[in-house]
Design a protein around this motif. Structure first.
Motif, PDB file in Angstrom:
ATOM      1  N   GLU A  83       0.818  -1.209   0.000  1.00  0.00           N
ATOM      2  CA  GLU A  83       0.000   0.000   0.000  1.00  0.00           C
ATOM      3  C   GLU A  83       0.858   1.267   0.000  1.00  0.00           C
ATOM      4  O   GLU A  83       0.439   2.292  -0.529  1.00  0.00           O
ATOM      5  N   LYS A  84       2.051   1.178   0.589  1.00  0.00           N
ATOM      6  CA  LYS A  84       2.911   2.354   0.669  1.00  0.00           C
ATOM      7  C   LYS A  84       3.457   2.741  -0.703  1.00  0.00           C
ATOM      8  O   LYS A  84       3.388   3.904  -1.106  1.00  0.00           O
ATOM      9  N   HIS A  99      10.709  -4.165   1.888  1.00  0.00           N
ATOM     10  CA  HIS A  99       9.471  -4.875   2.204  1.00  0.00           C
ATOM     11  C   HIS A  99       9.637  -5.886   3.330  1.00  0.00           C
ATOM     12  O   HIS A  99       8.642  -6.392   3.849  1.00  0.00           O
ATOM     13  N   GLN A 100      10.874  -6.186   3.714  1.00  0.00           N
ATOM     14  CA  GLN A 100      11.098  -7.166   4.771  1.00  0.00           C
ATOM     15  C   GLN A 100      10.725  -6.629   6.150  1.00  0.00           C
ATOM     16  O   GLN A 100      10.440  -7.392   7.069  1.00  0.00           O
ATOM     17  N   SER A 101      10.689  -5.308   6.297  1.00  0.00           N
ATOM     18  CA  SER A 101      10.450  -4.714   7.607  1.00  0.00           C
ATOM     19  C   SER A 101       8.985  -4.694   8.025  1.00  0.00           C
ATOM     20  O   SER A 101       8.663  -4.440   9.174  1.00  0.00           O
ATOM     21  N   HIS A 102       8.070  -4.944   7.089  1.00  0.00           N
ATOM     22  CA  HIS A 102       6.648  -4.945   7.447  1.00  0.00           C
ATOM     23  C   HIS A 102       5.886  -5.954   6.592  1.00  0.00           C
ATOM     24  O   HIS A 102       6.345  -6.371   5.537  1.00  0.00           O
ATOM     25  N   SER A 103       4.721  -6.337   7.079  1.00  0.00           N
ATOM     26  CA  SER A 103       3.915  -7.353   6.408  1.00  0.00           C
ATOM     27  C   SER A 103       3.004  -6.721   5.368  1.00  0.00           C
ATOM     28  O   SER A 103       2.308  -5.744   5.653  1.00  0.00           O
ATOM     29  N   GLU A 104       3.029  -7.250   4.169  1.00  0.00           N
ATOM     30  CA  GLU A 104       2.167  -6.770   3.090  1.00  0.00           C
ATOM     31  C   GLU A 104       0.949  -7.682   2.966  1.00  0.00           C
ATOM     32  O   GLU A 104       1.073  -8.897   3.071  1.00  0.00           O
ATOM     33  N   THR A 106      -2.033  -9.970   1.348  1.00  0.00           N
ATOM     34  CA  THR A 106      -2.165 -10.739   0.118  1.00  0.00           C
ATOM     35  C   THR A 106      -3.041  -9.957  -0.849  1.00  0.00           C
ATOM     36  O   THR A 106      -3.811  -9.070  -0.446  1.00  0.00           O
ATOM     37  N   ILE A 107      -2.943 -10.281  -2.132  1.00  0.00           N
ATOM     38  CA  ILE A 107      -3.762  -9.591  -3.133  1.00  0.00           C
ATOM     39  C   ILE A 107      -5.241  -9.778  -2.822  1.00  0.00           C
ATOM     40  O   ILE A 107      -6.043  -8.849  -2.927  1.00  0.00           O
ATOM     41  N   GLU A 108      -5.608 -10.980  -2.402  1.00  0.00           N
ATOM     42  CA  GLU A 108      -7.012 -11.259  -2.079  1.00  0.00           C
ATOM     43  C   GLU A 108      -7.496 -10.357  -0.941  1.00  0.00           C
ATOM     44  O   GLU A 108      -8.581  -9.773  -1.015  1.00  0.00           O
ATOM     45  N   ASN A 109      -6.689 -10.239   0.131  1.00  0.00           N
ATOM     46  CA  ASN A 109      -7.062  -9.387   1.254  1.00  0.00           C
ATOM     47  C   ASN A 109      -7.081  -7.913   0.856  1.00  0.00           C
ATOM     48  O   ASN A 109      -7.930  -7.143   1.317  1.00  0.00           O
ATOM     49  N   ALA A 110      -6.131  -7.523   0.010  1.00  0.00           N
ATOM     50  CA  ALA A 110      -6.081  -6.131  -0.441  1.00  0.00           C
ATOM     51  C   ALA A 110      -7.318  -5.789  -1.270  1.00  0.00           C
ATOM     52  O   ALA A 110      -7.899  -4.708  -1.125  1.00  0.00           O
ATOM     53  N   ILE A 111      -7.720  -6.712  -2.137  1.00  0.00           N
ATOM     54  CA  ILE A 111      -8.922  -6.492  -2.949  1.00  0.00           C
ATOM     55  C   ILE A 111     -10.146  -6.337  -2.056  1.00  0.00           C
ATOM     56  O   ILE A 111     -10.965  -5.424  -2.231  1.00  0.00           O
ATOM     57  N   SER A 112     -10.281  -7.221  -1.062  1.00  0.00           N
ATOM     58  CA  SER A 112     -11.409  -7.148  -0.131  1.00  0.00           C
ATOM     59  C   SER A 112     -11.385  -5.835   0.651  1.00  0.00           C
ATOM     60  O   SER A 112     -12.425  -5.176   0.825  1.00  0.00           O
ATOM     61  N   HIS A 113     -10.201  -5.446   1.115  1.00  0.00           N
ATOM     62  CA  HIS A 113     -10.033  -4.225   1.897  1.00  0.00           C
ATOM     63  C   HIS A 113     -10.399  -2.990   1.078  1.00  0.00           C
ATOM     64  O   HIS A 113     -11.158  -2.119   1.533  1.00  0.00           O
ATOM     65  N   TYR A 114      -9.858  -2.915  -0.144  1.00  0.00           N
ATOM     66  CA  TYR A 114     -10.114  -1.739  -0.966  1.00  0.00           C
ATOM     67  C   TYR A 114     -11.544  -1.695  -1.470  1.00  0.00           C
ATOM     68  O   TYR A 114     -12.132  -0.618  -1.634  1.00  0.00           O
ATOM     69  N   LYS A 115     -12.143  -2.850  -1.707  1.00  0.00           N
ATOM     70  CA  LYS A 115     -13.541  -2.872  -2.142  1.00  0.00           C
ATOM     71  C   LYS A 115     -14.441  -2.289  -1.048  1.00  0.00           C
ATOM     72  O   LYS A 115     -15.357  -1.505  -1.342  1.00  0.00           O
ATOM     73  N   GLU A 116     -14.170  -2.642   0.209  1.00  0.00           N
ATOM     74  CA  GLU A 116     -14.953  -2.105   1.317  1.00  0.00           C
ATOM     75  C   GLU A 116     -14.724  -0.590   1.456  1.00  0.00           C
ATOM     76  O   GLU A 116     -15.667   0.170   1.694  1.00  0.00           O
ATOM     77  N   ARG A 117     -13.479  -0.144   1.294  1.00  0.00           N
ATOM     78  CA  ARG A 117     -13.193   1.288   1.387  1.00  0.00           C
ATOM     79  C   ARG A 117     -13.871   2.062   0.250  1.00  0.00           C
ATOM     80  O   ARG A 117     -14.401   3.160   0.477  1.00  0.00           O
ATOM     81  N   LEU A 118     -13.871   1.489  -0.938  1.00  0.00           N
ATOM     82  CA  LEU A 118     -14.530   2.143  -2.072  1.00  0.00           C
ATOM     83  C   LEU A 118     -16.032   2.266  -1.830  1.00  0.00           C
ATOM     84  O   LEU A 118     -16.630   3.311  -2.098  1.00  0.00           O
ATOM     85  N   LEU A 221      -5.858  -2.403  -8.403  1.00  0.00           N
ATOM     86  CA  LEU A 221      -5.623  -2.010  -7.011  1.00  0.00           C
ATOM     87  C   LEU A 221      -4.970  -0.629  -6.919  1.00  0.00           C
ATOM     88  O   LEU A 221      -5.341   0.181  -6.065  1.00  0.00           O
ATOM     89  N   VAL A 222      -4.002  -0.377  -7.773  1.00  0.00           N
ATOM     90  CA  VAL A 222      -3.337   0.924  -7.763  1.00  0.00           C
ATOM     91  C   VAL A 222      -4.331   2.019  -8.117  1.00  0.00           C
ATOM     92  O   VAL A 222      -4.363   3.089  -7.500  1.00  0.00           O
ATOM     93  N   ASN A 223      -5.179   1.756  -9.140  1.00  0.00           N
ATOM     94  CA  ASN A 223      -6.197   2.735  -9.523  1.00  0.00           C
ATOM     95  C   ASN A 223      -7.147   3.004  -8.366  1.00  0.00           C
ATOM     96  O   ASN A 223      -7.575   4.144  -8.146  1.00  0.00           O
ATOM     97  N   ALA A 224      -7.497   1.939  -7.625  1.00  0.00           N
ATOM     98  CA  ALA A 224      -8.404   2.098  -6.480  1.00  0.00           C
ATOM     99  C   ALA A 224      -7.775   2.985  -5.423  1.00  0.00           C
ATOM    100  O   ALA A 224      -8.442   3.857  -4.842  1.00  0.00           O
ATOM    101  N   SER A 225      -6.480   2.788  -5.152  1.00  0.00           N
ATOM    102  CA  SER A 225      -5.783   3.601  -4.160  1.00  0.00           C
ATOM    103  C   SER A 225      -5.760   5.070  -4.581  1.00  0.00           C
ATOM    104  O   SER A 225      -6.033   5.970  -3.785  1.00  0.00           O
ATOM    105  N   ASP A 226      -5.454   5.326  -5.844  1.00  0.00           N
ATOM    106  CA  ASP A 226      -5.416   6.699  -6.355  1.00  0.00           C
ATOM    107  C   ASP A 226      -6.807   7.339  -6.309  1.00  0.00           C
ATOM    108  O   ASP A 226      -6.952   8.517  -5.967  1.00  0.00           O
TER     109      ASP A 226
END
Length: 236
Positions: A83-84, A99-104, A106-118, A221-226
């Motif tokens: 997301e960063k 990317h080793q310093s924090h947990s990213e 999964t694409i599936e979770n990101a899609i679910s997360h961004y869909k709810e935010r949208l 996903l990038v378009n959703a973030s923007d």
């Protein structure tokens, strides 16, 4: 990716979502799926040593997904979304220091997360549209009242000029009250125009948010973030 132009009639439904395949892809065993459905199936099977077809359980390669699910740099399937930096990451990308310093997620979770935010943003903006429409209706009522006052003032002024055998063209200065009413009317019209523009702009944003949420996949996903950043509510 295999061409799908010669698909048979019995292959016109994705076995996972039971709908017509969107951006259809075919596994090595020739079964047809939506690109996003198969990608999500892969994400759920991350712990498996081999990727197996949801229908026949035969193994297949990650490459069947094609763009936008394969990292061009490492030729590995994207598994996470940062997301960063707003980018998709494969297993080798995840090993980089940034990317080793924090947990990213999964694409599936990101899609679910961004869909709810949208969807939440859509609900918020619809309320804003309702409030703007209410304000616009109030301003239109004020404008009607002002226009009525201006019309009455015009009739009164014309009557006075007739009695004095003059017309507006011969007046050096209009009465101050009449000028004030005209100025108030112009200001009210400008406010209504601004509200109309705001309603149109937000309505277009809502349409974009709804469309993005409906079709959300790894590629968008990038378009959703923007879009979420662009549609952050602003005080008018």
């Amino acid at each position: 990716m295999v061409s799908l132009q010669e698909d048979s009639q019995e292959e016109d439904v994705c076995p996972i979502c039971q709908e017509h395949p969107k951006e259809a892809v075919r596994t090595d065993c020739k079964h047809l799926f939506c690109q996003v459905c198969l990608a999500q199936h892969m994400d759920k099977a991350l712990a498996s040593e081999a990727l197996c077809c949801p229908l026949c359980r035969k193994p297949y390669s990650e490459g069947v997904l094609g763009d936008p699910y394969i990292c061009h740099k490492h030729q590995k399937r994207f598994q996470r979304f940062c997301e960063k930096s707003k980018c998709l990451l494969c297993v080798e990308c995840l090993e980089s220091p940034e990317h080793q310093s924090h947990s990213e997620p999964t694409i599936e979770n990101a899609i679910s997360h961004y869909k709810e935010r949208l969807n939440r943003r859509c609900r918020r903006l619809r309320k804003d549209i309702g409030e703007l429409q209410r304000l616009k209706a109030q301003e239109e009522e004020k404008l009607q009242a002002l226009q009525f006052q201006v019309n009455c003032g015009n009739h009164k002024l014309e009557a006075e000029l007739v009695s004095q055998h003059q017309d507006k063209g011969h007046l050096d200065v209009l009465p101050q009250q009449h000028l004030d009413q005209l100025e108030d009317t112009s200001a009210e019209e400008a406010r209504i125009l601004d509200l109309s523009k705001a309603i149109t702009q937000i309505s277009l944003l809502v349409a974009d948010l709804e469309s993005t949420a409906k079709e959300l996949d790894a590629n968008t996903l990038v378009n959703a973030s923007d879009l979420l950043e662009r549609s952050t509510p602003k005080i008018l």
